[in-house]
Design a protein around this motif. Structure first.
Motif, PDB file in Angstrom:
ATOM      1  N   UNK A   3      -8.402   3.685 -10.782  1.00  0.00           N
ATOM      2  CA  UNK A   3      -8.654   3.356  -9.580  1.00  0.00           C
ATOM      3  C   UNK A   3      -9.364   4.515  -8.715  1.00  0.00           C
ATOM      4  N   UNK A   4      -9.209   5.646  -8.940  1.00  0.00           N
ATOM      5  CA  UNK A   4     -10.086   6.718  -8.472  1.00  0.00           C
ATOM      6  C   UNK A   4      -9.630   7.684  -7.226  1.00  0.00           C
ATOM      7  N   UNK A   5      -8.200   7.600  -6.783  1.00  0.00           N
ATOM      8  CA  UNK A   5      -8.176   8.388  -5.687  1.00  0.00           C
ATOM      9  C   UNK A   5      -8.157   9.857  -6.359  1.00  0.00           C
ATOM     10  N   UNK A   6      -8.812  10.848  -5.527  1.00  0.00           N
ATOM     11  CA  UNK A   6      -8.904  12.229  -6.111  1.00  0.00           C
ATOM     12  C   UNK A   6      -7.664  12.780  -6.218  1.00  0.00           C
TER      13      UNK A   6
ATOM     14  N   UNK B  65      -6.443   1.214  16.005  1.00  0.00           N
ATOM     15  CA  UNK B  65      -5.888   2.334  16.625  1.00  0.00           C
ATOM     16  C   UNK B  65      -6.151   3.700  15.618  1.00  0.00           C
ATOM     17  N   UNK B  66      -6.291   4.836  16.409  1.00  0.00           N
ATOM     18  CA  UNK B  66      -6.725   5.989  15.724  1.00  0.00           C
ATOM     19  C   UNK B  66      -5.398   6.715  15.048  1.00  0.00           C
ATOM     20  N   UNK B  67      -4.303   5.979  15.031  1.00  0.00           N
ATOM     21  CA  UNK B  67      -3.121   6.726  14.407  1.00  0.00           C
ATOM     22  C   UNK B  67      -2.834   6.307  13.104  1.00  0.00           C
ATOM     23  N   UNK B  68      -2.111   6.845  12.344  1.00  0.00           N
ATOM     24  CA  UNK B  68      -1.669   6.515  10.917  1.00  0.00           C
ATOM     25  C   UNK B  68      -2.645   6.805   9.997  1.00  0.00           C
ATOM     26  N   UNK B  69      -2.285   6.640   8.814  1.00  0.00           N
ATOM     27  CA  UNK B  69      -3.198   6.983   7.616  1.00  0.00           C
ATOM     28  C   UNK B  69      -4.349   5.976   7.517  1.00  0.00           C
ATOM     29  N   UNK B  70      -5.492   6.577   7.102  1.00  0.00           N
ATOM     30  CA  UNK B  70      -6.642   5.387   7.012  1.00  0.00           C
ATOM     31  C   UNK B  70      -6.420   4.487   5.831  1.00  0.00           C
ATOM     32  N   UNK B  71      -7.014   3.389   5.832  1.00  0.00           N
ATOM     33  CA  UNK B  71      -6.864   2.362   4.681  1.00  0.00           C
ATOM     34  C   UNK B  71      -7.538   2.786   3.398  1.00  0.00           C
ATOM     35  N   UNK B  72      -6.954   2.212   2.322  1.00  0.00           N
ATOM     36  CA  UNK B  72      -7.449   2.685   1.075  1.00  0.00           C
ATOM     37  C   UNK B  72      -8.749   1.756   0.743  1.00  0.00           C
ATOM     38  N   UNK B  73      -9.551   2.547   0.095  1.00  0.00           N
ATOM     39  CA  UNK B  73     -10.777   1.925  -0.102  1.00  0.00           C
ATOM     40  C   UNK B  73     -10.449   0.356  -1.126  1.00  0.00           C
ATOM     41  N   UNK B  74     -11.251  -0.555  -0.747  1.00  0.00           N
ATOM     42  CA  UNK B  74     -10.873  -2.010  -1.297  1.00  0.00           C
ATOM     43  C   UNK B  74     -11.205  -1.826  -2.878  1.00  0.00           C
ATOM     44  N   UNK B  75     -12.171  -1.337  -3.172  1.00  0.00           N
ATOM     45  CA  UNK B  75     -12.515  -1.038  -4.721  1.00  0.00           C
ATOM     46  C   UNK B  75     -11.247  -0.443  -5.396  1.00  0.00           C
ATOM     47  N   UNK B  76     -10.972   0.691  -4.970  1.00  0.00           N
ATOM     48  CA  UNK B  76      -9.906   1.505  -5.595  1.00  0.00           C
ATOM     49  C   UNK B  76      -8.603   0.392  -5.651  1.00  0.00           C
ATOM     50  N   UNK B  77      -8.382  -0.251  -4.681  1.00  0.00           N
ATOM     51  CA  UNK B  77      -7.155  -1.149  -4.649  1.00  0.00           C
ATOM     52  C   UNK B  77      -7.485  -2.416  -5.761  1.00  0.00           C
TER      53      UNK B  77
ATOM     54  N   UNK C  83      -9.005  -2.157  -8.348  1.00  0.00           N
ATOM     55  CA  UNK C  83      -9.000  -1.643  -9.629  1.00  0.00           C
ATOM     56  C   UNK C  83      -7.505  -1.540 -10.146  1.00  0.00           C
ATOM     57  N   UNK C  84      -6.495  -0.903  -8.950  1.00  0.00           N
ATOM     58  CA  UNK C  84      -5.202  -1.205  -9.067  1.00  0.00           C
ATOM     59  C   UNK C  84      -4.663  -2.366  -9.438  1.00  0.00           C
ATOM     60  N   UNK C  85      -5.112  -3.272  -9.065  1.00  0.00           N
ATOM     61  CA  UNK C  85      -4.572  -4.838  -9.195  1.00  0.00           C
ATOM     62  C   UNK C  85      -4.936  -5.203 -10.791  1.00  0.00           C
ATOM     63  N   UNK C  86      -6.040  -4.726 -11.000  1.00  0.00           N
ATOM     64  CA  UNK C  86      -6.511  -5.000 -12.541  1.00  0.00           C
ATOM     65  C   UNK C  86      -5.640  -4.446 -13.353  1.00  0.00           C
ATOM     66  N   UNK C  87      -5.236  -3.160 -13.446  1.00  0.00           N
ATOM     67  CA  UNK C  87      -4.411  -2.359 -14.157  1.00  0.00           C
ATOM     68  C   UNK C  87      -2.975  -2.936 -14.041  1.00  0.00           C
ATOM     69  N   UNK C  88      -2.453  -3.384 -13.029  1.00  0.00           N
ATOM     70  CA  UNK C  88      -1.282  -4.097 -12.899  1.00  0.00           C
ATOM     71  C   UNK C  88      -1.035  -5.339 -13.310  1.00  0.00           C
ATOM     72  N   UNK C  89      -2.180  -6.194 -13.313  1.00  0.00           N
ATOM     73  CA  UNK C  89      -2.281  -7.678 -14.176  1.00  0.00           C
ATOM     74  C   UNK C  89      -2.350  -7.096 -15.595  1.00  0.00           C
ATOM     75  N   UNK C  90      -2.913  -6.234 -16.059  1.00  0.00           N
ATOM     76  CA  UNK C  90      -2.996  -6.022 -17.509  1.00  0.00           C
ATOM     77  C   UNK C  90      -1.819  -5.685 -18.030  1.00  0.00           C
ATOM     78  N   UNK C  91      -1.027  -4.946 -17.463  1.00  0.00           N
ATOM     79  CA  UNK C  91       0.140  -4.265 -17.915  1.00  0.00           C
ATOM     80  C   UNK C  91       1.355  -4.952 -17.381  1.00  0.00           C
ATOM     81  N   UNK C  92       1.268  -6.102 -16.582  1.00  0.00           N
ATOM     82  CA  UNK C  92       2.359  -7.084 -15.986  1.00  0.00           C
ATOM     83  C   UNK C  92       3.379  -5.945 -15.262  1.00  0.00           C
ATOM     84  N   UNK C  93       2.903  -5.057 -14.365  1.00  0.00           N
ATOM     85  CA  UNK C  93       3.827  -4.129 -13.612  1.00  0.00           C
ATOM     86  C   UNK C  93       4.139  -4.715 -12.199  1.00  0.00           C
ATOM     87  N   UNK C  94       5.185  -4.531 -11.657  1.00  0.00           N
ATOM     88  CA  UNK C  94       5.703  -4.801 -10.316  1.00  0.00           C
ATOM     89  C   UNK C  94       4.991  -3.798  -9.514  1.00  0.00           C
TER      90      UNK C  94
END
Length: 88
Positions: free
Chosen positions: A50-53, A7-19, A21-32
């Motif tokens: 991760x890269x969001x402008x 559907x065309x409603x809601x926010x567009x999904x985040x880029x998989x590469x950015x997500x 990268x965020x998971x890498x940071x999260x794992x390195x720093x043991x964050x919730x």
């Protein structure tokens, strides 16, 4: 990775590469998921990797959790981690 029902409603999904990268940071720093979402919004240095402008929406804790669960269910997480380990 597909999101939603197309559907065309809601926010567009985040880029998989950015997500991923965020998971890498999260794992390195043991964050919730909640703390990771906060750190990306709060720290400019954490936003750069991760890269969001600046001014763009950042992933919330549910988005991070959903992304990780989708990668885990499809087996993509193991493949992606193995590929990034080879490059490191």
């Amino acid at each position: 990775m597909g999101y939603g029902d197309g559907a065309k409603s809601g926010y567009s999904p985040f880029v998989s590469v950015m997500m991923f990268k965020a998971m890498i940071l999260q794992a390195q720093h043991n964050l919730s998921d909640a703390r990771m979402s906060f750190m990306i919004r709060d720290r400019l240095s954490w936003m750069r990797f991760p890269g969001p402008p600046l001014g763009d929406q950042t992933p919330d804790e549910n988005t991070i959790r959903h992304f990780r669960e989708c990668l885990t269910e499809t087996g993509t997480l193991k493949v992606a981690v193995k590929a990034s380990d080879l490059q490191l």
